[in-house]
Write a protein that holds these residues in place. Sequence first.
Motif, PDB file in Angstrom:
ATOM      1  N   VAL A 181      -1.655  -3.927   9.496  1.00 23.29           N
ATOM      2  CA  VAL A 181      -0.853  -2.155   8.945  1.00 23.29           C
ATOM      3  C   VAL A 181      -0.520  -1.753   7.984  1.00 23.29           C
ATOM      4  O   VAL A 181      -0.854  -0.466   7.422  1.00 23.29           O
ATOM      5  N   VAL A 182       0.065  -2.590   6.951  1.00 24.32           N
ATOM      6  CA  VAL A 182       0.005  -2.307   6.307  1.00 24.32           C
ATOM      7  C   VAL A 182      -0.888  -1.878   5.038  1.00 24.32           C
ATOM      8  O   VAL A 182      -1.171  -1.424   4.287  1.00 24.32           O
ATOM      9  N   THR A 183      -2.268  -2.528   4.549  1.00 19.81           N
ATOM     10  CA  THR A 183      -3.460  -3.207   4.592  1.00 19.81           C
ATOM     11  C   THR A 183      -4.176  -1.336   4.643  1.00 19.81           C
ATOM     12  O   THR A 183      -4.459  -0.402   4.120  1.00 19.81           O
ATOM     13  N   VAL A 184      -3.627  -0.694   6.353  1.00 20.39           N
ATOM     14  CA  VAL A 184      -4.388   0.381   6.755  1.00 20.39           C
ATOM     15  C   VAL A 184      -3.574   1.330   5.695  1.00 20.39           C
ATOM     16  O   VAL A 184      -4.075   2.637   5.118  1.00 20.39           O
ATOM     17  N   ALA A 185      -2.411   1.021   6.505  1.00 22.61           N
ATOM     18  CA  ALA A 185      -1.918   2.465   5.399  1.00 22.61           C
ATOM     19  C   ALA A 185      -1.272   2.876   4.006  1.00 22.61           C
ATOM     20  O   ALA A 185      -1.271   3.981   3.240  1.00 22.61           O
ATOM     21  N   PHE A 186      -1.352   1.426   2.652  1.00 24.08           N
ATOM     22  CA  PHE A 186      -1.972   1.501   1.543  1.00 24.08           C
ATOM     23  C   PHE A 186      -2.797   2.182   1.632  1.00 24.08           C
ATOM     24  O   PHE A 186      -3.120   2.975   0.613  1.00 24.08           O
ATOM     25  N   GLY A 187      -3.633   1.756   1.937  1.00 27.92           N
ATOM     26  CA  GLY A 187      -4.778   2.079   2.218  1.00 27.92           C
ATOM     27  C   GLY A 187      -5.224   3.584   1.966  1.00 27.92           C
ATOM     28  O   GLY A 187      -5.811   3.845   1.409  1.00 27.92           O
ATOM     29  N   LEU A 188      -4.926   3.819   2.851  1.00 28.68           N
ATOM     30  CA  LEU A 188      -5.298   5.475   3.525  1.00 28.68           C
ATOM     31  C   LEU A 188      -4.508   6.031   2.439  1.00 28.68           C
ATOM     32  O   LEU A 188      -4.669   7.375   1.814  1.00 28.68           O
ATOM     33  N   LEU A 189      -3.181   6.048   2.102  1.00 28.27           N
ATOM     34  CA  LEU A 189      -2.096   6.277   1.023  1.00 28.27           C
ATOM     35  C   LEU A 189      -2.350   6.460   0.205  1.00 28.27           C
ATOM     36  O   LEU A 189      -3.046   7.574  -0.970  1.00 28.27           O
ATOM     37  N   TYR A 190      -3.467   4.901  -1.477  1.00 26.60           N
ATOM     38  CA  TYR A 190      -4.015   5.016  -1.243  1.00 26.60           C
ATOM     39  C   TYR A 190      -5.122   6.548  -1.821  1.00 26.60           C
ATOM     40  O   TYR A 190      -5.897   6.656  -3.285  1.00 26.60           O
TER      41      TYR A 190
ATOM     42  N   ILE B 267      -6.787  -3.061  -4.008  1.00 26.90           N
ATOM     43  CA  ILE B 267      -6.704  -4.216  -3.522  1.00 26.90           C
ATOM     44  C   ILE B 267      -4.813  -4.949  -4.383  1.00 26.90           C
ATOM     45  O   ILE B 267      -3.997  -5.037  -3.524  1.00 26.90           O
ATOM     46  N   LEU B 268      -4.619  -4.147  -5.706  1.00 26.14           N
ATOM     47  CA  LEU B 268      -3.270  -4.320  -6.375  1.00 26.14           C
ATOM     48  C   LEU B 268      -2.676  -4.153  -5.747  1.00 26.14           C
ATOM     49  O   LEU B 268      -1.245  -4.167  -4.798  1.00 26.14           O
ATOM     50  N   TRP B 269      -2.441  -2.079  -5.216  1.00 29.34           N
ATOM     51  CA  TRP B 269      -1.758  -1.498  -4.796  1.00 29.34           C
ATOM     52  C   TRP B 269      -1.632  -2.240  -2.452  1.00 29.34           C
ATOM     53  O   TRP B 269      -0.347  -2.153  -2.302  1.00 29.34           O
ATOM     54  N   ILE B 270      -2.447  -1.894  -2.155  1.00 26.98           N
ATOM     55  CA  ILE B 270      -2.042  -3.445  -0.974  1.00 26.98           C
ATOM     56  C   ILE B 270      -1.621  -4.314  -1.196  1.00 26.98           C
ATOM     57  O   ILE B 270      -0.958  -4.717   0.047  1.00 26.98           O
TER      58      ILE B 270
END
Length: 290
Positions: free
Chosen positions: A62-71, A101-104
């Motif tokens: 979920v973190v991967t999807v959420a932070f990736g979408l925010l990015y 990747i760093l943001w995630i």
Amino acid sequence: MIKELRERLQEPFPDRKNLKQSFLSLLGVGLFVSLFLYLIQPFGMRGVSGRDLLWICFGFGVVTVAFGLLYELLNRYAFRIQMDLPSWTLQKWIINSTGLILWIAFGNFLFINYVFGWNMLKPLFLVQMLGNTVMVGIFPIVFSGLMIQLRAARTYQHQAEQIHPASGLQDAALETTTSLVHLSPSPGNPIDIPTESLRYVEAMQNYVSVYYLEEDRLKKEVIRSTIANMESQLADSSMIRCHRSYLVNIDVIEKVNGNAQGLKLTLQAVSGTEIPVSRSYIPVLKKLLS
């Protein structure tokens, strides 16, 4: 080898997906992350068992999807990074992907601390986590980027080879009796330009640049209008839409090339400029030129 890699890094990279496609890609990555962590249980996760392990792995996904979408949203609407321009290269894509990747990884750092009661909220742990992430992810990023670029370049080059500007169209254009197109700026006085002199029209926010030949020299007329309005005014001429920002005179297309970003048109008496063709307009162009 190094020289070839440097040259490859500076070559155009395919334009980005739309937001829906990016979201679906992130969903796939998030699912992969959850399954990988649950099945392999790296980084000391073997000490977690049962339902806790399942929910923790699901949380990382979920973190991967959420932070990736925010990015992705920040890139598109806050920083307005344009990835559909010739200046968007493989090198820039790698830098942008490394940032993702760093943001995630930062999101995972916060999630780990949330799960374990904020006991690892330390700068050194964050630096180590980000460093390990880059070391693990940089090679897959470069490799996948090269494959994407090569595959796209081959696809568009193959399409370009299937499209041959008909010499009959160009000959007919030269033999056609001179006619004028009437362009009406808003506001401003109408401008008359011979149809066979038109080369292309380029959108620039609330203005368009009309490129045409005058005494064998390329001229530019800036008009306050939209590309859609110009397309309507030129509907009965040989000008067609080939890109969201371009109209082109189909009678003066000299050559069709392809690179990783799509098809590029070379026009008669226009040097140093190639007109891009969007994917959605390729079938129309191919039908008209074949």
